[in-house]
Scaffold this motif. Structure first.
Motif, PDB file in Angstrom:
ATOM      1  N   ALA A  26      25.970  22.715   5.980  1.00  0.00           N
ATOM      2  CA  ALA A  26      24.695  22.876   6.674  1.00  0.00           C
ATOM      3  C   ALA A  26      24.780  22.486   8.147  1.00  0.00           C
ATOM      4  O   ALA A  26      24.208  23.184   8.986  1.00  0.00           O
ATOM      5  CB  ALA A  26      23.607  22.074   5.971  1.00  0.00           C
ATOM      6  N   ALA A  60      25.893  25.365  10.137  1.00  0.00           N
ATOM      7  CA  ALA A  60      25.060  26.565  10.098  1.00  0.00           C
ATOM      8  C   ALA A  60      24.266  26.713  11.384  1.00  0.00           C
ATOM      9  O   ALA A  60      23.731  25.757  11.916  1.00  0.00           O
ATOM     10  CB  ALA A  60      24.107  26.507   8.902  1.00  0.00           C
ATOM     11  N   GLY A  61      24.222  27.913  11.876  1.00  0.00           N
ATOM     12  CA  GLY A  61      23.442  28.185  13.066  1.00  0.00           C
ATOM     13  C   GLY A  61      24.147  27.848  14.359  1.00  0.00           C
ATOM     14  O   GLY A  61      23.560  27.947  15.421  1.00  0.00           O
ATOM     15  N   GLN A  74      18.081  20.602  10.136  1.00  0.00           N
ATOM     16  CA  GLN A  74      18.539  21.764  10.890  1.00  0.00           C
ATOM     17  C   GLN A  74      17.404  22.386  11.695  1.00  0.00           C
ATOM     18  O   GLN A  74      17.587  22.803  12.836  1.00  0.00           O
ATOM     19  CB  GLN A  74      19.142  22.805   9.939  1.00  0.00           C
ATOM     20  CG  GLN A  74      19.806  23.951  10.705  1.00  0.00           C
ATOM     21  CD  GLN A  74      20.170  25.104   9.810  1.00  0.00           C
ATOM     22  OE1 GLN A  74      20.203  24.981   8.605  1.00  0.00           O
ATOM     23  NE2 GLN A  74      20.460  26.238  10.424  1.00  0.00           N
ATOM     24  N   ARG A  92      16.843  20.352  14.679  1.00  0.00           N
ATOM     25  CA  ARG A  92      17.980  20.471  15.581  1.00  0.00           C
ATOM     26  C   ARG A  92      17.876  21.760  16.383  1.00  0.00           C
ATOM     27  O   ARG A  92      18.275  21.826  17.536  1.00  0.00           O
ATOM     28  CB  ARG A  92      19.270  20.449  14.753  1.00  0.00           C
ATOM     29  CG  ARG A  92      20.521  20.226  15.564  1.00  0.00           C
ATOM     30  CD  ARG A  92      21.677  19.809  14.669  1.00  0.00           C
ATOM     31  NE  ARG A  92      21.799  20.648  13.483  1.00  0.00           N
ATOM     32  CZ  ARG A  92      22.133  20.206  12.295  1.00  0.00           C
ATOM     33  NH1 ARG A  92      22.377  18.922  12.126  1.00  0.00           N
ATOM     34  NH2 ARG A  92      22.224  21.013  11.264  1.00  0.00           N
ATOM     35  N   GLN A  93      17.337  22.785  15.752  1.00  0.00           N
ATOM     36  CA  GLN A  93      17.205  24.067  16.431  1.00  0.00           C
ATOM     37  C   GLN A  93      15.836  24.259  17.066  1.00  0.00           C
ATOM     38  O   GLN A  93      15.601  25.253  17.733  1.00  0.00           O
ATOM     39  CB  GLN A  93      17.480  25.203  15.436  1.00  0.00           C
ATOM     40  CG  GLN A  93      18.868  25.126  14.833  1.00  0.00           C
ATOM     41  CD  GLN A  93      19.160  26.295  13.926  1.00  0.00           C
ATOM     42  OE1 GLN A  93      18.282  27.085  13.628  1.00  0.00           O
ATOM     43  NE2 GLN A  93      20.405  26.407  13.493  1.00  0.00           N
ATOM     44  N   PRO A 130      19.820  29.816  16.671  1.00  0.00           N
ATOM     45  CA  PRO A 130      18.430  29.867  17.164  1.00  0.00           C
ATOM     46  C   PRO A 130      18.277  30.880  18.285  1.00  0.00           C
ATOM     47  O   PRO A 130      19.148  31.051  19.121  1.00  0.00           O
ATOM     48  CB  PRO A 130      18.187  28.455  17.663  1.00  0.00           C
ATOM     49  CG  PRO A 130      19.534  27.857  17.860  1.00  0.00           C
ATOM     50  CD  PRO A 130      20.414  28.506  16.857  1.00  0.00           C
ATOM     51  N   GLN A 184      18.884  23.982  21.458  1.00  0.00           N
ATOM     52  CA  GLN A 184      19.807  23.381  20.491  1.00  0.00           C
ATOM     53  C   GLN A 184      19.867  21.868  20.709  1.00  0.00           C
ATOM     54  O   GLN A 184      19.413  21.388  21.730  1.00  0.00           O
ATOM     55  CB  GLN A 184      21.211  23.967  20.697  1.00  0.00           C
ATOM     56  CG  GLN A 184      22.168  23.671  19.563  1.00  0.00           C
ATOM     57  CD  GLN A 184      22.230  24.833  18.587  1.00  0.00           C
ATOM     58  OE1 GLN A 184      21.484  25.770  18.711  1.00  0.00           O
ATOM     59  NE2 GLN A 184      23.109  24.753  17.610  1.00  0.00           N
TER      60      GLN A 184
END
Lengths: 226, 226
Positions: free
Chosen positions: A105, A108-109, B165, B168-169, B218, B223
Motif C-alpha cells: 500500500a 501504491a500511487g 494513503q 498522503r495524496q 494523485p 503528494q
DNA sequence: ACAGTTGCGGAGTGATTCGCTCCGCAATTA
DNA sequence: TAATTGCGGAGCGAATCACTCCGCAACTGT
C-alpha cells in the motif's frame, strides 16, 4: 545474457528471489522510506547486485507490485476452481493476505501503473466479485458483505505489526509464537464474514509475553537491520 | 496568521492538542522515520513551537504513548462499568482502536518505559482480563478467545492503510467514504469474536472507487506532507 | 504612547542518510 | 595463465534529518 548452460545462473536466480522477498519485508516494515541498502542487506547481497538487476529503486517496487497482482489473480481463480464456495473464498483470502498487497500500500500511487497491471487488477476484481456472489448465493457469506468490504478486510489483515517489531528487534525466539498468534487473529477476523457460527479458534492460545514485551527495549541491543 | 481576541493561553492549549494529534497521524503513516518537520507542518505550527513544548522528538513520542495508555485504561474501566458484558467489551475495543495503540507500535521498544507507563499498562491489562472473563461467563464471547487474542486483533485494526494513503495524496473528497468503509471492516472483524451470529453489516456499502483509486497516482500532484 | 514580555514561524546548521556509481576481487572458463 | 563475469561494498553528491536561533507580532503595565 540470456540462457547460459550451467553457470552461476542458479545463484543469480536465488539472489533474485531473495531480493524480492527482502524488498517486500523491508517495505512492510519501513514503508515508503525503505532504503535500498537495507533491502540488499536483508537479502544478503550487495547493493551492486541489486542495481545490476533493477536499474532503479522504483523499478524494483514496480516488479514487486506486478508479482503481487499476479498472485492476487491466481488466488482468486484458484478459489473459484474450488467446489465449496466458502472454502474457495477462504483460499483466496488466505493467499491474498499472505502475498501481502496490503504491505504494498505505501508504494501504491507513487507511479503510473502499466497496462499489464491495470489489466491484472481488473481480471482479479472480476474473479473476486464472482467469488463473493457465489458465496452469497450459497448463503455462507454474511448478508450485505461487498467485494470491497472483503478486499479492505484483507488489506487490513495483511500487515503484521507484531512480527515487524519482533524482526526489527531481532527477537527470533518469539517468531513461532507470533506466527501462531497472527493466524488466530486472522481466523477470528475472517470468521466475522460468516453467515453461520464459527468453530473454535485454531492453534494454541498465545502466551502473554507476546504482549508484554512490546514496551521494553530489546535486551541484546540488536536494533534495526543487521 | 494568529487572530485571537483574548490572551494566547488558549491558543497554546489548542496548539498542543493539534501537535499531539498531528504526531499520532504522522507516526501512523511514516512509522519511526516520521520527521518533526512533517509533524509540525501537519499541526500547522512551526518547529520552534514544537521544541518549546518538547525538548526532543523522543519526549513527544513518550508523551504520546502515555496518553494512549491512559485512554487504553479508561476504555477498559468504562467497559467494565457497563452492565451488558458484550457491550462493555465492544466499548473497550472501539475506544482502544480509536485511540490507536497500534499506530504507536513503531515507537514501542525504542525507549525505556517509565514506572507510570508500566503501571498503567498493568492496570489496563487486568481490566481487560476481567472484561474477557465476564464476557466468557455470559457466553457472549466465542470460546477460546484470550485477552491477548483480543489485544492483537485491536492492534491489527488500529491502523488504516486506506485513510493513510488518502491523506498522503490529499484526496479529501473520499474521506467520508473511507471512514464508512473502515467502520464496516472493523465491525466485521470484531464480529468474529461473537459466540452468537451477528446482525447485518452497519453503514452503507462502500463504493468501488475506494479500491480502484489506489493504484493511480494523485491527479492534482499533491503528494506527501503539507 | 512605549518599553518589556512572551510565544510564534521558519531559515539556518552540522550531521546523517539517501539513491546510485564504480572498482577491486574472487570464481569460472578456455 | 589470460580473459570474462558477477560479486560486495567503499564512496559520492544530494537530500533530509533533529535541532537552534532570531526577528517579529501580539499583548501588558504604566
Amino acid at each position: 545474457m540470456t540462457s547460459s548452460r550451467s553457470w552461476r545462473s542458479e545463484e543469480v536466480a536465488r539472489n533474485d528471489r531473495a531480493l524480492l522477498r527482502a524488498a517486500r519485508e523491508v517495505l512492510a516494515v519501513d514503508g515508503v522510506h525503505a532504503s535500498v541498502a537495507s533491502i540488499a542487506a536483508r537479502a544478503g547481497v550487495g547493493v551492486g547486485s541489486l542495481y545490476r538487476r533493477y536499474r532503479t529503486k522504483q523499478e524494483l517496487f514496480q516488479r514487486l507490485c506486478l508479482i503481487a497482482l499476479r498472485e492476487y489473480l491466481d488466488a482468486a481463480t484458484e478459489g473459484l476452481a474450488m467446489d465449496d464456495p466458502w472454502e474457495g473464498l477462504m483460499h483466496y483470502a488466505m493467499a491474498s493476505i499472505r502475498s501481502g498487497p496490503g504491505s504494498l500500500a505505501p508504494v501504491a500511487g507513487t507511479f503510473e501503473p502499466t497496462d499489464e497491471m491495470t489489466d491484472l487488477a481488473e481480471q482479479g476484481d472480476r474473479a473476486v466479485a464472482r467469488l463473493v456472489e457465489r458465496a452469497h448465493q450459497a448463503k455462507v457469506l454474511r448478508a450485505g458483505v461487498t467485494p470491497v468490504d472483503l478486499e479492505l478486510l484483507i488489506e487490513q489483515l495483511s500487515k503484521s505489526p507484531l512480527q515487524e517489531q519482533l524482526q526489527r528487534q531481532g527477537r527470533t525466539e518469539l517468531y513461532d509464537a507470533a506466527r501462531n498468534a497472527r493466524e488466530r487473529v486472522i481466523a477470528i477476523a475472517l470468521d466475522g464474514l460468516r453467515a453461520v457460527p464459527a468453530g473454535p479458534v485454531p492453534g494454541q492460545p498465545p502466551g502473554y509475553e507476546l504482549f508484554a514485551m512490546r514496551w521494553v527495549p530489546p535486551a541484546g541491543g540488536a536494533q534495526q537491520s543487521e
